[in-house]
Design a protein around this motif. Structure first.
Motif, short mmCIF file in Angstrom:
data_model
loop_
_atom_site.label_atom_id
_atom_site.label_comp_id
_atom_site.label_asym_id
_atom_site.label_seq_id
_atom_site.Cartn_x
_atom_site.Cartn_y
_atom_site.Cartn_z
N PHE A 33 0.85 -1.19 0.00
CA PHE A 33 0.00 0.00 0.00
C PHE A 33 0.89 1.24 0.00
O PHE A 33 1.84 1.31 0.78
CB PHE A 33 -0.91 0.00 1.24
CG PHE A 33 -1.89 -1.14 1.25
CD1 PHE A 33 -3.22 -0.93 0.90
CD2 PHE A 33 -1.51 -2.42 1.63
CE1 PHE A 33 -4.13 -1.97 0.92
CE2 PHE A 33 -2.41 -3.47 1.65
CZ PHE A 33 -3.74 -3.25 1.29
N ASP A 34 0.53 2.23 -0.83
CA ASP A 34 1.39 3.40 -1.01
C ASP A 34 1.15 4.52 -0.01
O ASP A 34 1.88 5.50 0.02
CB ASP A 34 1.26 3.95 -2.43
CG ASP A 34 -0.14 4.47 -2.77
OD1 ASP A 34 -0.99 4.60 -1.86
OD2 ASP A 34 -0.37 4.76 -3.95
N GLY A 35 0.11 4.41 0.82
CA GLY A 35 -0.17 5.45 1.81
C GLY A 35 -0.96 6.63 1.28
O GLY A 35 -1.22 7.58 2.02
N PHE A 36 -1.37 6.57 -0.02
CA PHE A 36 -2.10 7.69 -0.62
C PHE A 36 -3.41 7.27 -1.27
O PHE A 36 -4.38 8.02 -1.21
CB PHE A 36 -1.24 8.40 -1.68
CG PHE A 36 0.03 8.95 -1.12
CD1 PHE A 36 0.03 10.11 -0.37
CD2 PHE A 36 1.23 8.30 -1.33
CE1 PHE A 36 1.20 10.62 0.16
CE2 PHE A 36 2.41 8.80 -0.81
CZ PHE A 36 2.40 9.97 -0.05
N THR A 37 -3.42 6.11 -1.92
CA THR A 37 -4.62 5.71 -2.66
C THR A 37 -4.96 4.24 -2.50
O THR A 37 -6.04 3.83 -2.88
CB THR A 37 -4.46 5.98 -4.17
OG1 THR A 37 -3.35 5.20 -4.65
CG2 THR A 37 -4.24 7.45 -4.46
N GLY A 38 -4.08 3.43 -1.98
CA GLY A 38 -4.28 1.99 -1.97
C GLY A 38 -5.34 1.52 -0.99
O GLY A 38 -5.35 1.93 0.17
N VAL A 39 -6.21 0.65 -1.46
CA VAL A 39 -7.26 0.08 -0.62
C VAL A 39 -7.75 -1.23 -1.24
O VAL A 39 -7.77 -1.38 -2.46
CB VAL A 39 -8.45 1.07 -0.44
CG1 VAL A 39 -9.13 1.38 -1.76
CG2 VAL A 39 -9.46 0.56 0.58
N VAL A 40 -8.10 -2.18 -0.39
CA VAL A 40 -8.80 -3.39 -0.82
C VAL A 40 -10.18 -3.32 -0.20
O VAL A 40 -10.31 -3.19 1.03
CB VAL A 40 -8.06 -4.67 -0.38
CG1 VAL A 40 -8.86 -5.91 -0.77
CG2 VAL A 40 -6.67 -4.72 -1.00
N VAL A 41 -11.21 -3.38 -1.03
CA VAL A 41 -12.59 -3.24 -0.58
C VAL A 41 -13.30 -4.58 -0.73
O VAL A 41 -13.24 -5.21 -1.77
CB VAL A 41 -13.34 -2.16 -1.41
CG1 VAL A 41 -14.76 -1.98 -0.90
CG2 VAL A 41 -12.58 -0.85 -1.38
N ALA A 42 -13.98 -4.99 0.34
CA ALA A 42 -14.72 -6.26 0.35
C ALA A 42 -16.18 -5.98 0.69
O ALA A 42 -16.52 -4.91 1.20
CB ALA A 42 -14.10 -7.21 1.37
N PRO A 43 -17.03 -6.96 0.45
CA PRO A 43 -18.46 -6.77 0.76
C PRO A 43 -18.69 -6.56 2.26
O PRO A 43 -17.88 -6.95 3.09
CB PRO A 43 -19.09 -8.08 0.30
CG PRO A 43 -18.11 -8.74 -0.57
CD PRO A 43 -16.76 -8.25 -0.16
N ASP A 44 -19.83 -5.99 2.58
CA ASP A 44 -20.25 -5.73 3.95
C ASP A 44 -20.84 -7.01 4.55
O ASP A 44 -22.05 -7.18 4.62
CB ASP A 44 -21.30 -4.61 3.95
CG ASP A 44 -21.82 -4.28 5.34
OD1 ASP A 44 -21.16 -4.64 6.32
OD2 ASP A 44 -22.90 -3.67 5.43
N ILE A 45 -19.95 -7.93 4.95
CA ILE A 45 -20.45 -9.20 5.48
C ILE A 45 -19.97 -9.50 6.89
O ILE A 45 -20.38 -10.49 7.48
CB ILE A 45 -20.07 -10.38 4.55
CG1 ILE A 45 -18.56 -10.46 4.36
CG2 ILE A 45 -20.79 -10.26 3.22
CD1 ILE A 45 -18.11 -11.67 3.56
N TYR A 46 -19.14 -8.66 7.46
CA TYR A 46 -18.57 -8.94 8.78
C TYR A 46 -18.88 -7.84 9.78
O TYR A 46 -17.98 -7.20 10.30
CB TYR A 46 -17.05 -9.13 8.68
CG TYR A 46 -16.65 -10.39 7.97
CD1 TYR A 46 -16.95 -11.63 8.50
CD2 TYR A 46 -15.96 -10.33 6.77
CE1 TYR A 46 -16.59 -12.79 7.85
CE2 TYR A 46 -15.58 -11.49 6.12
CZ TYR A 46 -15.90 -12.71 6.66
OH TYR A 46 -15.54 -13.85 6.02
#
Length: 195
Positions: A33-46
């Motif tokens: 992750f670069d600290g500016f834009t990186g994200v992993v998005v998962a479904p709202d299941i937890y």
């Protein structure tokens, strides 16, 4: 399945580098992750509402610098803030938090090393919030709060809105469990690195 893999087809990785050096020295690689834009998005299941037990596990190798607050894993909305999150503060301490309508409990570690993987597990058993680093329990706090219903994306590396508190560094072997991992299981997962 009890654990969730951020590389699964259900997840969307945005602005992260795939193929980074992993924690276990095997063929699996990590996300950087670069600290500016990186994200992993998962479904709202937890959501783990009310006082449902759960655990979140990940190998974390923070980079030098970065934002003052960096979200490792986040499933929280607000205001009023409700949900849970695993974050890194400005001193590189790991914080595991549960929030219920602005009431919160926090388990905190000492600073973890820069550029080196630390095994991190946040565990909630329905009464107590606990944080493990490298197989050892480092913090345990009572958490009496029941979490009400909420909707938010589950994210790795940023806030659930994917717009702030970006993580800088590498994350590997991420998993979420719908139960509180036993201390022996946490220690076994940490010792997998030395095999």
């Amino acid at each position: 399945t009890d654990d969730w893999d951020p590389r699964s087809p259900q997840a969307i990785a945005l602005g992260v580098k795939r193929g980074a050096l992993g924690a276990l020295g095997d063929a699996d690689t990590a996300f950087e992750f670069d600290g500016f834009t990186g994200v992993v998005v998962a479904p709202d299941i937890y959501s783990f509402g009310e006082k449902s037990p759960f655990s979140v596990e990940v190998w974390v190798a923070p980079a030098q610098g970065g934002l003052p607050l960096q979200r490792i894993c986040n499933h929280r909305v607000g205001p009023p803030h409700t949900g849970w999150r695993l974050v890194l503060d400005d001193t590189k301490r790991v914080l595991f938090e549960r929030w219920s309508n602005e009431a919160s409990s926090t388990a905190a570690s000492r600073p973890i090393p820069i550029g080196v993987y630390s095994h991190v597990v946040g565990r909630y058993d329905g009464r107590t919030l606990e944080l493990f680093v490298d197989g050892v329990l480092v913090s345990s706090v009572p958490d009496p709060h029941a979490i009400g219903p909420f909707a938010a994306a589950l994210t790795w590396g940023a806030a659930s809105t994917s717009t702030l508190d970006f993580f800088s560094g590498r994350l590997d072997e991420a998993a979420i469990y719908e139960h509180a991992l036993g201390s022996d299981r946490v220690a076994a997962h940490f010792s997998a690195r030395s095999r």
